[in-house]
Design a protein around this motif. Sequence first.
Motif, mmCIF file in Angstrom:
data_model
loop_
_atom_site.group_PDB
_atom_site.id
_atom_site.type_symbol
_atom_site.label_atom_id
_atom_site.label_comp_id
_atom_site.label_asym_id
_atom_site.label_seq_id
_atom_site.Cartn_x
_atom_site.Cartn_y
_atom_site.Cartn_z
ATOM 1 N N LEU A 1 -5.677 3.278 -3.374
ATOM 2 C CA LEU A 1 -4.854 2.922 -4.526
ATOM 3 C C LEU A 1 -5.652 3.113 -5.819
ATOM 4 O O LEU A 1 -6.877 3.003 -5.817
ATOM 5 C CB LEU A 1 -4.385 1.469 -4.424
ATOM 6 C CG LEU A 1 -3.588 1.108 -3.166
ATOM 7 C CD1 LEU A 1 -3.233 -0.378 -3.179
ATOM 8 C CD2 LEU A 1 -2.332 1.963 -3.040
ATOM 9 N N THR A 2 -4.939 3.374 -6.902
ATOM 10 C CA THR A 2 -5.586 3.584 -8.194
ATOM 11 C C THR A 2 -5.146 2.491 -9.168
ATOM 12 O O THR A 2 -4.004 2.514 -9.650
ATOM 13 C CB THR A 2 -5.240 4.962 -8.778
ATOM 14 O OG1 THR A 2 -5.621 5.976 -7.842
ATOM 15 C CG2 THR A 2 -5.983 5.203 -10.090
ATOM 16 N N PRO A 3 -5.995 1.530 -9.445
ATOM 17 C CA PRO A 3 -5.637 0.481 -10.413
ATOM 18 C C PRO A 3 -5.528 1.032 -11.824
ATOM 19 O O PRO A 3 -6.153 2.044 -12.172
ATOM 20 C CB PRO A 3 -6.809 -0.512 -10.310
ATOM 21 C CG PRO A 3 -7.505 -0.176 -9.029
ATOM 22 C CD PRO A 3 -7.308 1.286 -8.830
ATOM 23 N N GLN A 4 -4.750 0.351 -12.642
ATOM 24 C CA GLN A 4 -4.704 0.642 -14.073
ATOM 25 C C GLN A 4 -6.001 0.136 -14.716
ATOM 26 O O GLN A 4 -6.703 -0.704 -14.153
ATOM 27 C CB GLN A 4 -3.488 -0.041 -14.704
ATOM 28 C CG GLN A 4 -2.152 0.425 -14.176
ATOM 29 C CD GLN A 4 -1.887 1.887 -14.452
ATOM 30 O OE1 GLN A 4 -2.175 2.376 -15.551
ATOM 31 N NE2 GLN A 4 -1.356 2.606 -13.468
ATOM 32 N N PRO A 5 -6.343 0.644 -15.902
ATOM 33 C CA PRO A 5 -7.537 0.139 -16.591
ATOM 34 C C PRO A 5 -7.471 -1.377 -16.774
ATOM 35 O O PRO A 5 -6.460 -1.913 -17.241
ATOM 36 C CB PRO A 5 -7.496 0.863 -17.937
ATOM 37 C CG PRO A 5 -6.752 2.131 -17.652
ATOM 38 C CD PRO A 5 -5.699 1.747 -16.651
ATOM 39 N N VAL B 1 -8.070 -0.914 2.585
ATOM 40 C CA VAL B 1 -7.640 -0.453 1.266
ATOM 41 C C VAL B 1 -8.865 -0.200 0.395
ATOM 42 O O VAL B 1 -9.742 -1.061 0.280
ATOM 43 C CB VAL B 1 -6.707 -1.468 0.572
ATOM 44 C CG1 VAL B 1 -6.185 -0.894 -0.738
ATOM 45 C CG2 VAL B 1 -5.552 -1.855 1.489
ATOM 46 N N PHE B 2 -8.897 0.977 -0.216
ATOM 47 C CA PHE B 2 -9.946 1.361 -1.156
ATOM 48 C C PHE B 2 -9.321 1.619 -2.518
ATOM 49 O O PHE B 2 -8.118 1.881 -2.621
ATOM 50 C CB PHE B 2 -10.663 2.623 -0.657
ATOM 51 C CG PHE B 2 -11.336 2.455 0.669
ATOM 52 C CD1 PHE B 2 -12.680 2.131 0.752
ATOM 53 C CD2 PHE B 2 -10.619 2.619 1.860
ATOM 54 C CE1 PHE B 2 -13.308 1.973 1.982
ATOM 55 C CE2 PHE B 2 -11.235 2.461 3.089
ATOM 56 C CZ PHE B 2 -12.583 2.137 3.146
ATOM 57 N N PHE B 3 -10.149 1.583 -3.554
ATOM 58 C CA PHE B 3 -9.623 1.639 -4.914
ATOM 59 C C PHE B 3 -10.312 2.748 -5.692
ATOM 60 O O PHE B 3 -11.517 2.726 -5.921
ATOM 61 C CB PHE B 3 -9.799 0.274 -5.586
ATOM 62 C CG PHE B 3 -9.058 -0.813 -4.855
ATOM 63 C CD1 PHE B 3 -7.728 -1.070 -5.119
ATOM 64 C CD2 PHE B 3 -9.688 -1.548 -3.851
ATOM 65 C CE1 PHE B 3 -7.031 -2.034 -4.413
ATOM 66 C CE2 PHE B 3 -9.012 -2.518 -3.145
ATOM 67 C CZ PHE B 3 -7.670 -2.761 -3.431
ATOM 68 N N ARG C 1 0.468 -6.371 -9.263
ATOM 69 C CA ARG C 1 1.149 -5.078 -9.180
ATOM 70 C C ARG C 1 0.838 -4.354 -7.869
ATOM 71 O O ARG C 1 1.720 -3.741 -7.252
ATOM 72 C CB ARG C 1 0.734 -4.194 -10.354
ATOM 73 C CG ARG C 1 1.492 -2.866 -10.433
ATOM 74 C CD ARG C 1 1.007 -2.006 -11.580
ATOM 75 N NE ARG C 1 -0.317 -1.433 -11.318
ATOM 76 C CZ ARG C 1 -0.521 -0.303 -10.624
ATOM 77 N NH1 ARG C 1 0.502 0.357 -10.101
ATOM 78 N NH2 ARG C 1 -1.742 0.150 -10.467
ATOM 79 N N LEU C 2 -0.409 -4.431 -7.432
ATOM 80 C CA LEU C 2 -0.832 -3.689 -6.238
ATOM 81 C C LEU C 2 -0.469 -4.400 -4.934
ATOM 82 O O LEU C 2 -0.310 -3.745 -3.908
ATOM 83 C CB LEU C 2 -2.343 -3.463 -6.277
ATOM 84 C CG LEU C 2 -2.857 -2.565 -7.409
ATOM 85 C CD1 LEU C 2 -4.378 -2.598 -7.444
ATOM 86 C CD2 LEU C 2 -2.361 -1.134 -7.239
ATOM 87 N N LEU C 3 -0.354 -5.717 -4.980
ATOM 88 C CA LEU C 3 -0.159 -6.475 -3.742
ATOM 89 C C LEU C 3 1.079 -6.046 -2.959
ATOM 90 O O LEU C 3 0.996 -5.907 -1.728
ATOM 91 C CB LEU C 3 -0.108 -7.971 -4.052
ATOM 92 C CG LEU C 3 -0.243 -8.885 -2.836
ATOM 93 C CD1 LEU C 3 -1.576 -8.663 -2.126
ATOM 94 C CD2 LEU C 3 -0.133 -10.359 -3.261
ATOM 95 N N PRO C 4 2.230 -5.789 -3.587
ATOM 96 C CA PRO C 4 3.373 -5.342 -2.789
ATOM 97 C C PRO C 4 3.098 -4.038 -2.034
ATOM 98 O O PRO C 4 3.552 -3.885 -0.905
ATOM 99 C CB PRO C 4 4.490 -5.156 -3.841
ATOM 100 C CG PRO C 4 4.102 -6.099 -4.942
ATOM 101 C CD PRO C 4 2.616 -6.052 -5.001
ATOM 102 N N GLN C 5 2.361 -3.129 -2.654
ATOM 103 C CA GLN C 5 2.023 -1.870 -1.961
ATOM 104 C C GLN C 5 1.130 -2.155 -0.748
ATOM 105 O O GLN C 5 1.274 -1.534 0.297
ATOM 106 C CB GLN C 5 1.297 -0.932 -2.914
ATOM 107 C CG GLN C 5 2.095 -0.508 -4.130
ATOM 108 C CD GLN C 5 1.296 0.383 -5.056
ATOM 109 O OE1 GLN C 5 0.836 1.451 -4.660
ATOM 110 N NE2 GLN C 5 1.127 -0.031 -6.300
ATOM 111 N N ILE C 6 0.206 -3.086 -0.916
ATOM 112 C CA ILE C 6 -0.697 -3.429 0.181
ATOM 113 C C ILE C 6 0.064 -4.098 1.319
ATOM 114 O O ILE C 6 -0.071 -3.730 2.482
ATOM 115 C CB ILE C 6 -1.825 -4.343 -0.340
ATOM 116 C CG1 ILE C 6 -2.708 -3.576 -1.328
ATOM 117 C CG2 ILE C 6 -2.647 -4.881 0.817
ATOM 118 C CD1 ILE C 6 -3.686 -4.460 -2.090
ATOM 119 N N LEU C 7 0.883 -5.068 0.987
ATOM 120 C CA LEU C 7 1.574 -5.852 2.025
ATOM 121 C C LEU C 7 2.686 -5.039 2.689
ATOM 122 O O LEU C 7 2.935 -5.204 3.893
ATOM 123 C CB LEU C 7 2.138 -7.135 1.426
ATOM 124 C CG LEU C 7 1.086 -8.127 0.921
ATOM 125 C CD1 LEU C 7 1.751 -9.361 0.350
ATOM 126 C CD2 LEU C 7 0.109 -8.502 2.030
#
Length: 217
Positions: free
Chosen positions: A176-180, A133-135, A207-213
């Motif tokens: 994935l693109t994190p929020q600010p 995973v990259f951000f 917020r991002l963890l469910p997408q990753i898992l």
Amino acid sequence: MTQKLALITGASRGLGAALAEALAPTHHIVAVARTTGALEELDDRIKSVGGSATLAPMDITVPEAMATLCRGIHDRWGQLNLWLHTAIHAAPLSPANFVAAKDWQKSMAINATATSVLIPYVAPLLGQTGQAVFFEDPRAGEKFFGAYGATKAAQMSLANSWRIETAKTGPKVQVLTPQPMATAVRARFFPGEDRDALASPQQEAARLLPQILTAAD
């Protein structure tokens, strides 16, 4: 080891540290960063929630160190389930015609070259079923973001090429693109910003963890 294994490069603070803590209940964390003290503090927080970590105080810009790291993972565990690459260098904002050579070189080394070294080192550990995973932080072409924007874009270009190339064969690659977030990196770019209006790294990790898992299943 029956527990899943997650390698996090850039784990000492910010989103990397928050993701390490969020994954700790389900994964053994291999935490990589240059700052030993920050890694030890992360280890304490992981242990406080019943998790475990292996600390690797290393510089990702040293290929020999990264080769040793990956060989050690292979020899000890045989494989990786997850690689989260959050390491980044935020060069000072500057007009393109005033970018200092040292800032450009450091940005290229950390943001782009290290990624190009790590992908072929880590890929065999992930095999067909693991996930990287990259951000994203899309600053390329914005005024004063020359060094950061260009080298971050180079990192994302590598990641997206790898994502497309392995879509049918694995490993799974996500961008994935994190929020600010209220991180030290963002504070260097926007020192007068109202940080109360930003998400915390812990909120973004949640917020991002469910997408990753979900992608890892």
